[in-house]
Design an enzyme around this catalytic site. Structure first.
Site, PDB file in Angstrom:
ATOM      1  CE1 TYR A 250      -9.442  -3.174   0.265  1.00 46.74           C
ATOM      2  CE2 TYR A 250      -9.001  -1.046  -0.759  1.00 46.74           C
ATOM      3  CZ  TYR A 250      -8.570  -2.145  -0.032  1.00 46.74           C
ATOM      4  OH  TYR A 250      -7.262  -2.224   0.394  1.00 46.74           O
TER       5      TYR A 250
ATOM      6  CG  HIS B 154      -5.212  -6.561  -0.516  1.00 47.17           C
ATOM      7  ND1 HIS B 154      -6.433  -6.697   0.086  1.00 47.17           N
ATOM      8  CD2 HIS B 154      -5.216  -7.417  -1.583  1.00 47.17           C
ATOM      9  CE1 HIS B 154      -7.148  -7.593  -0.593  1.00 47.17           C
ATOM     10  NE2 HIS B 154      -6.434  -8.037  -1.610  1.00 47.17           N
TER      11      HIS B 154
ATOM     12  CD  GLU C 233      -8.602  -9.597  -3.960  1.00 51.82           C
ATOM     13  OE1 GLU C 233      -7.409  -9.774  -3.646  1.00 51.82           O
ATOM     14  OE2 GLU C 233      -9.496  -9.385  -3.115  1.00 51.82           O
TER      15      GLU C 233
ATOM     16  CG  ASN D 204      -3.755  -2.732   6.682  1.00 52.50           C
ATOM     17  OD1 ASN D 204      -3.557  -2.348   5.542  1.00 52.50           O
ATOM     18  ND2 ASN D 204      -4.754  -3.527   6.994  1.00 52.50           N
TER      19      ASN D 204
ATOM     20  CE  LYS E 184      -3.887  -2.327   2.233  1.00 51.31           C
ATOM     21  NZ  LYS E 184      -4.955  -2.232   3.249  1.00 51.31           N
TER      22      LYS E 184
END
Ligand code: AMP
Length: 139
Positions: free
Chosen positions: A46, A112, A123, A109, A9
């Site tokens: 998402y 992913h 995905e 965080n 991220k």
């Protein structure tokens, strides 16, 4: 065989070598691309979080910088093993990627990883095969 989509991220790309080292012990990295996400692809990626209180903030953050996506392939159980190496969203344990390279924030965080073999397929397909449909530039 299973596939997982793993994505570093925004703000954490400096840890790519260490993250690649950990992922490579679990499976084979067969695709990699650096990109900047937009609202369209985030709504697809998402989709289960649309409408939740954190969704807008999550999208704003995910658009704030470059990300690096990987397709990781391996034997059955790969998706779960990668999830274990990544650590939980809220309380990642010592030795996990989210703990070791993280800053203790739920949204920022670090990484992913697909949550099931089915999401892994979907995905990877979206992020690598259908990416042009979302107007995403590969960097
Ligand atoms: P997940 O589908 O579990 O990977 O969740 C998507 C991402 O949304 C997580 O990796 C976090 O970055 C973010 N997220 C999940 N739950 C929360 C929450 N309660 N508050 C803020 N961000 C969250």
């Amino acid at each position: 065989m299973e596939k997982s989509f793993v994505m570093i991220k925004p703000g954490f790309l400096e840890f790519e070598p260490q993250i690649v080292e950990r992922l490579s012990k679990i499976g084979k990295i067969t695709k990699r691309q650096k990109m900047k996400l937009n609202n369209e692809i985030l709504a697809a990626h998402y989709h289960e979080h649309i409408g939740k209180p954190f969704y807008e903030g999550l999208c704003k953050y995910m658009k704030s910088g470059e990300v690096v996506g990987f397709q990781v392939e391996g034997e059955d159980g790969l998706v779960e093993k990668i999830r274990e190496a990544v650590g939980s969203t809220k309380n990642p344990e010592k030795g996990t990627i989210r703990h070791d390279f993280g800053i203790g924030e739920i949204t920022r965080n670090v990484i992913h990883a697909s949550d099931s073999p089915k999401s892994g397929q979907e995905e990877c397909n979206r992020m690598f095969e259908q990416i042009n449909q979302f107007g995403i530039e590969i960097l």
